[in-house]
Design an enzyme around this catalytic site. Structure first.
Site, PDB file in Angstrom:
ATOM      1  N   GLU A   1      16.571 -14.989   8.065  1.00 56.45           N
ATOM      2  CA  GLU A   1      16.787 -13.936   9.051  1.00 56.45           C
ATOM      3  C   GLU A   1      16.655 -14.470  10.475  1.00 56.45           C
ATOM      4  O   GLU A   1      15.690 -15.133  10.823  1.00 56.45           O
ATOM      5  CB  GLU A   1      15.770 -12.799   8.844  1.00 56.45           C
ATOM      6  CG  GLU A   1      15.820 -12.161   7.465  1.00 56.45           C
ATOM      7  CD  GLU A   1      17.115 -11.362   7.222  1.00 56.45           C
ATOM      8  OE1 GLU A   1      17.883 -11.142   8.173  1.00 56.45           O
ATOM      9  OE2 GLU A   1      17.334 -10.964   6.052  1.00 56.45           O
TER      10      GLU A   1
ATOM     11  N   CYS B   1      10.068  -5.031   6.115  1.00 52.90           N
ATOM     12  CA  CYS B   1      10.235  -6.466   6.409  1.00 52.90           C
ATOM     13  C   CYS B   1      10.563  -6.672   7.878  1.00 52.90           C
ATOM     14  O   CYS B   1       9.978  -7.525   8.554  1.00 52.90           O
ATOM     15  CB  CYS B   1      11.337  -7.073   5.539  1.00 52.90           C
ATOM     16  SG  CYS B   1      10.850  -7.188   3.812  1.00 52.90           S
TER      17      CYS B   1
ATOM     18  N   HIS C   1      14.639 -13.334   3.280  1.00 54.15           N
ATOM     19  CA  HIS C   1      14.811 -12.334   2.218  1.00 54.15           C
ATOM     20  C   HIS C   1      15.302 -13.029   0.948  1.00 54.15           C
ATOM     21  O   HIS C   1      16.170 -13.902   1.010  1.00 54.15           O
ATOM     22  CB  HIS C   1      15.838 -11.276   2.647  1.00 54.15           C
ATOM     23  CG  HIS C   1      15.227 -10.057   3.248  1.00 54.15           C
ATOM     24  ND1 HIS C   1      15.550  -9.592   4.504  1.00 54.15           N
ATOM     25  CD2 HIS C   1      14.302  -9.176   2.750  1.00 54.15           C
ATOM     26  CE1 HIS C   1      14.853  -8.486   4.749  1.00 54.15           C
ATOM     27  NE2 HIS C   1      14.087  -8.219   3.708  1.00 54.15           N
TER      28      HIS C   1
HETATM   29  N1  PCA Z   1      11.446  -5.793   1.120  1.00 47.98           N
HETATM   30  C1  PCA Z   1      11.479  -4.636   1.981  1.00 47.98           C
HETATM   31  C2  PCA Z   1      10.031  -4.369   2.298  1.00 47.98           C
HETATM   32  C3  PCA Z   1       9.246  -5.174   1.342  1.00 47.98           C
HETATM   33  C4  PCA Z   1      10.196  -6.091   0.726  1.00 47.98           C
HETATM   34  O1  PCA Z   1       9.919  -7.002  -0.068  1.00 47.98           O
HETATM   35  C5  PCA Z   1      12.379  -4.840   3.194  1.00 47.98           C
HETATM   36  O2  PCA Z   1      13.375  -5.560   3.086  1.00 47.98           O
HETATM   37  O3  PCA Z   1      12.096  -4.268   4.237  1.00 47.98           O
END
Ligand code: PCA
Length: 202
Positions: free
Chosen positions: A78, A141, A165
């Site tokens: 990200e 996140c 992610h």
């Molecule tokens: N993914 C979510 C919150 C916790 C996670 O593992 C997100 O992408 O915001």
């Protein structure tokens, strides 16, 4: 170098969160990096504060923060965090913010200063699918990533943060999914590369 790896508890009706399953596979040392792993709640209200408390406790050189997302069958590295909490579903603690800024005095968005394209390249060299993502979403996140980048921008602490992610893992029987061992190898490659850098230059 000390690397803090954070990951999240399960959310949205899942029994597992791939981010924690993958973090758990990482060894305590990777090349010259000492690895500390911590679990975060899927909680809009507290995750930012808990994240900062972990940084203050461990004083890592770099944080590699992991989360689960179904957007890509590989590692999504990200670039950006938005000053926004906006969700169509509540977090694990029943909170569902809409159109809410995270920090009233923060910029609309912050970008990581970590050279993410190099990290995508090191994964691809090992045949591990990876991409740059320009949106970490507007759920928890993004909330945590924004916290880290905001605090660096405001010069409250120097710690560099990267957010990655991950897709589901095969055991979750959902799509897109990947083998957790391969995902952990990808994170280990990223950490090795970061370990080769001088922190002042990133
Ligand atoms: N993914 C979510 C919150 C916790 C996670 O593992 C997100 O992408 O915001």
């Amino acid at each position: 170098m000390k690397i803090l790896v954070t990951a999240f508890e399960p959310f949205g009706g899942n029994d597992l969160n791939s981010s924690w399953e993958v973090a758990s596979l990482l060894p305590d040392e990777i090349d010259n990096c000492l690895i500390v792993k911590e679990l975060l709640p899927v909680n809009f209200m507290t995750a930012g504060k808990e994240f900062r408390a972990l940084i203050e406790k461990h004083l890592p050189d770099v944080v590699v923060s992991l989360g689960q997302s179904r957007k890509f069958a590989g590692l999504s590295i990200e670039r950006v965090a938005l000053n926004l909490m906006d969700s169509a579903k509540p977090d694990n603690y029943g909170y569902m913010p809409q159109n809410e800024p995270i920090h009233a005095d923060g910029d609309i968005a912050y970008m990581t200063t970590i050279p993410i394209r190099r990290l995508v390249d090191v994964c691809k060299q090992k045949d591990i699918p990876a991409q740059i993502s320009n949106s970490a979403g507007t759920f928890v996140c993004n909330r945590v990533y924004y916290e880290a980048l905001y605090f660096v921008a405001k010069k409250h602490f120097p710690t560099k943060t990267l957010f990655v992610h991950l897709p589901y893992i095969t055991e979750q029987e959902k799509s897109p999914s990947m083998d957790k061992v391969v995902l952990a190898e990808g994170i280990a490659e990223i950490i090795k590369e970061i370990g080769n850098w001088q922190c002042e230059t990133i």
